[in-house]
Structure formats: C-alpha cells, structure tokens
Write a protein that holds these residues in place. Structure first.
Motif, PDB file in Angstrom:
ATOM      1  N   PRO A 297      -6.387  -8.733   4.197  1.00 21.90           N
ATOM      2  CA  PRO A 297      -5.127  -7.454   4.774  1.00 21.90           C
ATOM      3  C   PRO A 297      -4.816  -8.675   5.184  1.00 21.90           C
ATOM      4  CG  PRO A 297      -7.490  -6.802   4.878  1.00 21.90           C
ATOM      5  CD  PRO A 297      -7.911  -8.528   4.518  1.00 21.90           C
ATOM      6  N   VAL A 298      -3.232  -7.989   5.384  1.00 23.23           N
ATOM      7  CA  VAL A 298      -2.189  -8.738   5.911  1.00 23.23           C
ATOM      8  C   VAL A 298      -1.818  -7.719   7.274  1.00 23.23           C
ATOM      9  CG1 VAL A 298       0.532  -9.682   6.395  1.00 23.23           C
ATOM     10  CG2 VAL A 298      -0.953  -9.835   4.423  1.00 23.23           C
ATOM     11  N   VAL A 299      -2.415  -8.306   8.369  1.00 20.56           N
ATOM     12  CA  VAL A 299      -2.009  -7.172   9.522  1.00 20.56           C
ATOM     13  C   VAL A 299      -1.128  -7.874  10.464  1.00 20.56           C
ATOM     14  CG1 VAL A 299      -4.756  -6.520   9.228  1.00 20.56           C
ATOM     15  CG2 VAL A 299      -3.537  -8.564  11.167  1.00 20.56           C
TER      16      VAL A 299
ATOM     17  N   GLY B 228      -0.378  -4.880   1.770  1.00 21.21           N
ATOM     18  CA  GLY B 228       0.362  -4.998   2.910  1.00 21.21           C
ATOM     19  C   GLY B 228       0.792  -4.095   3.153  1.00 21.21           C
ATOM     20  N   ALA B 229       1.191  -3.632   4.499  1.00 23.06           N
ATOM     21  CA  ALA B 229       2.091  -2.741   4.887  1.00 23.06           C
ATOM     22  C   ALA B 229       1.371  -1.518   4.844  1.00 23.06           C
ATOM     23  CB  ALA B 229       3.089  -1.397   3.533  1.00 23.06           C
ATOM     24  N   GLY B 230       0.420  -1.249   5.131  1.00 22.62           N
ATOM     25  CA  GLY B 230      -1.016  -0.207   5.550  1.00 22.62           C
ATOM     26  C   GLY B 230      -2.367  -0.319   5.346  1.00 22.62           C
ATOM     27  N   ASN B 231      -3.472   0.008   5.450  1.00 27.22           N
ATOM     28  CA  ASN B 231      -4.817  -0.486   5.633  1.00 27.22           C
ATOM     29  C   ASN B 231      -4.865   0.150   4.543  1.00 27.22           C
ATOM     30  OD1 ASN B 231      -7.956   0.094   5.771  1.00 27.22           O
ATOM     31  ND2 ASN B 231      -7.816   1.295   7.749  1.00 27.22           N
TER      32      ASN B 231
ATOM     33  N   LEU C 190       0.054  -1.375  -0.202  1.00 30.36           N
ATOM     34  CA  LEU C 190       0.184  -0.304   0.384  1.00 30.36           C
ATOM     35  C   LEU C 190       0.588   1.424  -0.080  1.00 30.36           C
ATOM     36  CD1 LEU C 190      -3.022  -1.499   2.350  1.00 30.36           C
ATOM     37  CD2 LEU C 190      -2.351  -0.937   0.475  1.00 30.36           C
ATOM     38  N   MET C 191       2.095   0.897   0.347  1.00 24.29           N
ATOM     39  CA  MET C 191       3.330   2.276  -0.156  1.00 24.29           C
ATOM     40  C   MET C 191       3.781   2.175  -1.265  1.00 24.29           C
ATOM     41  SD  MET C 191       5.245   2.422   3.667  1.00 24.29           S
ATOM     42  CE  MET C 191       6.480   1.072   2.830  1.00 24.29           C
ATOM     43  N   ASN C 192       2.837   1.800  -2.259  1.00 24.54           N
ATOM     44  CA  ASN C 192       3.155   1.902  -4.139  1.00 24.54           C
ATOM     45  C   ASN C 192       2.518   3.401  -3.766  1.00 24.54           C
ATOM     46  OD1 ASN C 192       2.979   1.829  -6.714  1.00 24.54           O
ATOM     47  ND2 ASN C 192       3.785   0.036  -6.525  1.00 24.54           N
TER      48      ASN C 192
ATOM     49  N   ALA D  96      -2.437 -12.641   9.986  1.00 19.57           N
ATOM     50  CA  ALA D  96      -1.817 -12.444  11.114  1.00 19.57           C
ATOM     51  C   ALA D  96       0.005 -12.218  10.562  1.00 19.57           C
ATOM     52  CB  ALA D  96      -2.227 -12.819  12.294  1.00 19.57           C
ATOM     53  N   GLU D  97       0.163 -11.504  10.147  1.00 16.33           N
ATOM     54  CA  GLU D  97       1.969 -11.908  10.406  1.00 16.33           C
ATOM     55  C   GLU D  97       2.968 -11.227  10.853  1.00 16.33           C
ATOM     56  OE1 GLU D  97       3.096 -10.587   6.445  1.00 16.33           O
ATOM     57  OE2 GLU D  97       5.316  -8.998   7.677  1.00 16.33           O
ATOM     58  N   GLY D  98       3.600 -12.343  12.047  1.00 15.13           N
ATOM     59  CA  GLY D  98       4.374 -11.788  13.061  1.00 15.13           C
ATOM     60  C   GLY D  98       5.806 -11.313  12.887  1.00 15.13           C
TER      61      GLY D  98
ATOM     62  N   GLY E  94      10.536 -11.959   7.243  1.00 11.12           N
ATOM     63  CA  GLY E  94      10.897 -11.029   6.641  1.00 11.12           C
ATOM     64  C   GLY E  94      10.240 -10.056   6.199  1.00 11.12           C
ATOM     65  N   GLY E  95      11.314  -8.523   5.478  1.00  8.17           N
ATOM     66  CA  GLY E  95      10.055  -7.718   4.680  1.00  8.17           C
ATOM     67  C   GLY E  95      10.086  -6.326   5.951  1.00  8.17           C
ATOM     68  N   HIS E  96       9.368  -5.743   5.811  1.00  7.46           N
ATOM     69  CA  HIS E  96       7.872  -4.744   6.283  1.00  7.46           C
ATOM     70  C   HIS E  96       7.368  -5.587   7.448  1.00  7.46           C
ATOM     71  CE1 HIS E  96       6.273  -0.861   7.496  1.00  7.46           C
ATOM     72  NE2 HIS E  96       5.439  -1.682   7.659  1.00  7.46           N
ATOM     73  N   ILE E  97       7.813  -5.209   8.418  1.00  7.98           N
ATOM     74  CA  ILE E  97       6.955  -6.563   9.793  1.00  7.98           C
ATOM     75  C   ILE E  97       6.238  -5.158  10.923  1.00  7.98           C
ATOM     76  CG2 ILE E  97       9.050  -8.266   9.111  1.00  7.98           C
ATOM     77  CD1 ILE E  97      10.546  -6.763  11.705  1.00  7.98           C
TER      78      ILE E  97
HETATM   79  O1  TUI Z   1       4.062  -5.714   3.912  1.00  5.36           O
HETATM   80  C1  TUI Z   1       4.834  -6.279   4.615  1.00  5.36           C
HETATM   81  N1  TUI Z   1       5.686  -6.670   4.340  1.00  5.36           N
HETATM   82  C2  TUI Z   1       6.567  -5.915   3.410  1.00  5.36           C
HETATM   83  S1  TUI Z   1       6.174  -4.634   2.306  1.00  5.36           S
HETATM   84  C3  TUI Z   1       7.389  -4.693   1.447  1.00  5.36           C
HETATM   85  S2  TUI Z   1       8.175  -3.309   0.236  1.00  5.36           S
HETATM   86  C4  TUI Z   1       9.484  -2.665   0.977  1.00  5.36           C
HETATM   87  N2  TUI Z   1      10.347  -2.243   1.249  1.00  5.36           N
HETATM   88  C5  TUI Z   1      10.729  -1.702   2.105  1.00  5.36           C
HETATM   89  C6  TUI Z   1      10.276  -0.496   3.335  1.00  5.36           C
HETATM   90  C7  TUI Z   1       9.156  -0.756   3.249  1.00  5.36           C
HETATM   91  C8  TUI Z   1       7.981  -1.570   2.642  1.00  5.36           C
HETATM   92  C9  TUI Z   1       8.394  -5.166   2.139  1.00  5.36           C
HETATM   93  N3  TUI Z   1       7.687  -6.470   2.643  1.00  5.36           N
HETATM   94  N4  TUI Z   1       4.168  -7.853   4.937  1.00  5.36           N
HETATM   95  C10 TUI Z   1       2.488  -7.169   5.841  1.00  5.36           C
HETATM   96  C11 TUI Z   1       2.312  -5.732   6.916  1.00  5.36           C
HETATM   97  N5  TUI Z   1       1.503  -5.126   6.864  1.00  5.36           N
HETATM   98  N6  TUI Z   1       3.493  -6.236   7.970  1.00  5.36           N
HETATM   99  C12 TUI Z   1       3.183  -4.922   9.016  1.00  5.36           C
HETATM  100  C13 TUI Z   1       2.260  -4.370   7.974  1.00  5.36           C
HETATM  101  C14 TUI Z   1       1.149  -3.167   8.592  1.00  5.36           C
HETATM  102  C15 TUI Z   1       2.120  -2.078   9.545  1.00  5.36           C
HETATM  103  C16 TUI Z   1       1.602  -1.449   9.411  1.00  5.36           C
HETATM  104  C17 TUI Z   1      -0.217  -2.557   8.355  1.00  5.36           C
HETATM  105  C18 TUI Z   1      -0.473  -2.039   8.431  1.00  5.36           C
HETATM  106  C19 TUI Z   1      -0.009  -0.543   9.812  1.00  5.36           C
HETATM  107  O2  TUI Z   1      -0.841  -0.117   9.779  1.00  5.36           O
HETATM  108  C20 TUI Z   1      -1.820   0.278   9.410  1.00  5.36           C
HETATM  109  C21 TUI Z   1      -2.434   1.440   9.214  1.00  5.36           C
HETATM  110  O3  TUI Z   1      -3.302   1.763   9.753  1.00  5.36           O
HETATM  111  O4  TUI Z   1      -1.544   2.710   8.397  1.00  5.36           O
END
Ligand code: TUI
Length: 308
Positions: free
Chosen positions: A115-117, A95-98, A72-74, A136-138, A142-145
């Motif tokens: 959604p991955v949360v 991933g990485a957002g809402n 979602l940061m794309n 539910a991702e612990g 790897g990657g954004h956690i």
């Molecule tokens: O998204 C991932 N894993 C990823 S994305 C990615 S690409 C990237 N590269 C560099 C920097 C950042 C990203 C590599 N790996 N996993 C799913 C995930 N989602 N993990 C954590 C979250 C998450 C974190 C905060 C989901 C939502 C959130 O906040 C929600 C909100 O309210 O904004």
C-alpha cells in the motif's frame, strides 16, 4: 544492488515506478520491468475490463512481471481487485485509500501487497493487515498527496513498522535515491521522471511542460474538499484555485476537473488539462529510455553510497 525489496520482489534494482493514472500504462510499465525495476500498470479511474487488457498486453512485451496499482477511489475497485487475482499479477500497490478489505483475498492468492501511505498511522495499520511493504509517499509527489514531506515521513514510517519501506515523493536522481536509503528506505518509487520516459505514451506537450517546469511551478488544488492534487500550474489550476478560494461547491470544482487528466495525457491540452507532476519536475531535464534513467540513477547512487 541488493535490498529487502529487490529480494522480496525478485528485481535487479530497487526502483519502482509510480502507478500514475492514465500515464502508467503497459508500454511504460513493461519498459521499467524490462530495465530491471518494477513497472506498475496504474488502474487510475479506468474500468476493470481496461485494466485486464493492460495486464495482458504488458505480458506480451516482457517476461518480467509488472505490478498493478489500484486507485481505491475508482468505482470499479472491487472488480479490479478481482481481475488482479484472475490475471496472476504478482505485486499490487494501492493509493488514495485503505486497501484493508482486499488484503485477505490478495494474500491468499500469493500476491505481494504494497500500500502507498502518507502517514505513520496507515503504515502501521497496513502492517497489521498483512502488507509485505509500504510506500511512504511525501507531499512533494504529483497527483493525490498527503501532508508530510518525504524527509519527515520516511524515517518515521521506518521506525514505526518492521516491513520494508519504499520512499516516494521528490526523488528523481541518484542523490534522491541515496538520501532515501539514508532515511532507512529499502527502495524508491518514482513517478515524475518516468512521465517523460521515451516509452511513456504521455503526449509530447505534457512531457515538454514537465521538462520546462522549475522548482516552484506546481500547485495543490482541492485542499478544501480533502482531495489535494499536485499538478503543474496552468490555466486549469488558476481557474480552479480562484473558484476554490471563492468557496465554490465541490460539484462545480469536480466539473472543471472531470476528464482533465485524460485531456492532458492523451490530447496534449496543457492549458486546460491536469498536468500532474511532483515538485522534483525541476530536476527532470530530458526524455530518456527507462533503462537509461535507471542506469544513470544507480551509477550515481552507488558512488554516493560508496558501493562501487
Ligand atoms: O494515490 C496517490 N496518488 C494519486 S491517485 C490519483 S487519481 C486522482 N485524481 C484526482 C483526484 C484524486 C485522485 C492521482 N494521484 N498516491 C498515494 C496516496 N495515497 N497519497 C495519499 C494517499 C492516501 C491518502 C489518504 C492514502 C490513504 C488515505 O486515507 C486512508 C483512509 O483511511 O481512508
């Protein structure tokens, strides 16, 4: 093995492949789907036109559906969300957002949204928004956690929502799979093990680093600016963490990482590239086909769960 997720998605085995940026392209995704799991094409930071091409190429390799993961940061997330509808994709993970703002559009198109949360709060919010399931991702991933471990996050999410929960983070074999089921999960999502799949186009140098990695060989960069990323320790993480500790501004750190994942995945630069992998890399010992991996995991898990 039948679970709420195999039923929901019409797949044979409750194993979903993580939507890893650069790594989860159509060769890998179609191989996982063909093997009876759910393959996922990871949009990562790619432009929408590239994602469309990937979806179309995937359809040429398998008749079984592949899902798409939207990071979602794309900056092109809006366009990618649209491409998904236009291309008739059946399952979306995010991933990485809402992903709230895309939910109505995807549900209207009959797409299963997962959604991955990384927290109970977001899991609840996603259920209210109409999600079909959550991953539910612990923090072992790897990657954004996020911050919570798989062992603590999965049962808490299971108790908090009524939709099926898929466990991710630290799962790479039948024992991890069985443990996830014990925690109340209806399926698992795996990334790190699939990085080294024979069908994965990841550079051989990267695969060798995952296979050689031991239990404590990953580092988390970016904690101070709110984007923690787990990756295998190398020159890149050492430089990054040194600068981060010295209080370097976000822009300087970002400059260091720009294009670094591509450098590792495509060029095989394991010194200055970003080698995203989870803590379970220590358990990943060999390159195998996706079908071999899935069969091995299911055989081991079914014995442990006394299903066979
Ligand atoms: O998204 C991932 N894993 C990823 S994305 C990615 S690409 C990237 N590269 C560099 C920097 C950042 C990203 C590599 N790996 N996993 C799913 C995930 N989602 N993990 C954590 C979250 C998450 C974190 C905060 C989901 C939502 C959130 O906040 C929600 C909100 O309210 O904004």
């Amino acid at each position: 093995m039948k679970t709420k997720i195999t039923e929901l998605l019409g797949i044979e085995y409750p194993i979903i492949q993580g939507g890893m940026a650069w790594v989860a392209e159509y060769h890998l995704a179609s191989a996982v789907s063909e093997a009876g799991g759910l393959g996922i094409i990871g949009a990562g930071g790619a432009p929408a036109s590239f994602v469309r091409e990937q979806i179309q190429k995937g359809k040429e390799l398998t008749d079984k559906p592949c899902g798409v993961n939207v990071m979602l940061m794309n900056p092109e997330a809006d366009q990618i969300a649209q491409v998904i509808v236009e291309e008739g994709v059946k399952v979306v993970t995010t991933g990485a957002g809402n992903p709230g703002k895309y939910m109505a559009m995807w549900k209207e198109a009959g797409i299963k949204v997962i959604p991955v949360v990384a927290s109970v709060g977001l899991a609840r919010m996603m259920e209210r928004a109409g999600a079909d399931a959550v991953v539910a991702e612990g923090t072992e991933s790897g990657g954004h956690i996020g911050a919570a471990t798989t062992m603590t996050l999965v049962p808490q999410v299971v108790d908090a929502v009524h939709i099926p929960v898929i466990a991710a983070g630290g799962i790479a074999d039948g024992r991890g799979f069985a443990a996830a089921i014990m925690l109340g999960a209806e399926a698992v999502q795996m990334g790190t093990r699939f990085v080294v799949a024979k069908e994965s186009i990841v550079h051989e140098n990267y695969k060798k680093k995952v296979i050689a990695a031991k239990d404590i060989d990953s580092e988390v960069t970016g904690m101070t600016h709110g984007h923690p990323v787990r990756q295998i320790r190398n020159n890149m993480t050492r430089e990054y963490l040194k600068l981060e500790k010295a209080g370097a501004p976000f822009e300087e750190l970002e400059h260091l990482t720009l294009g670094a994942l591509r450098k590792a995945v495509v060029e095989g630069d394991v010194i200055n590239g970003t080698l995203m992998a989870g803590q379970i890399a220590g358990l990943v010992k060999q390159e195998q086909t996706c079908a071999e991996m899935i069969q091995e995991i299911m055989t081991q898990a079914e014995k442990l769960l006394k299903l066979s």
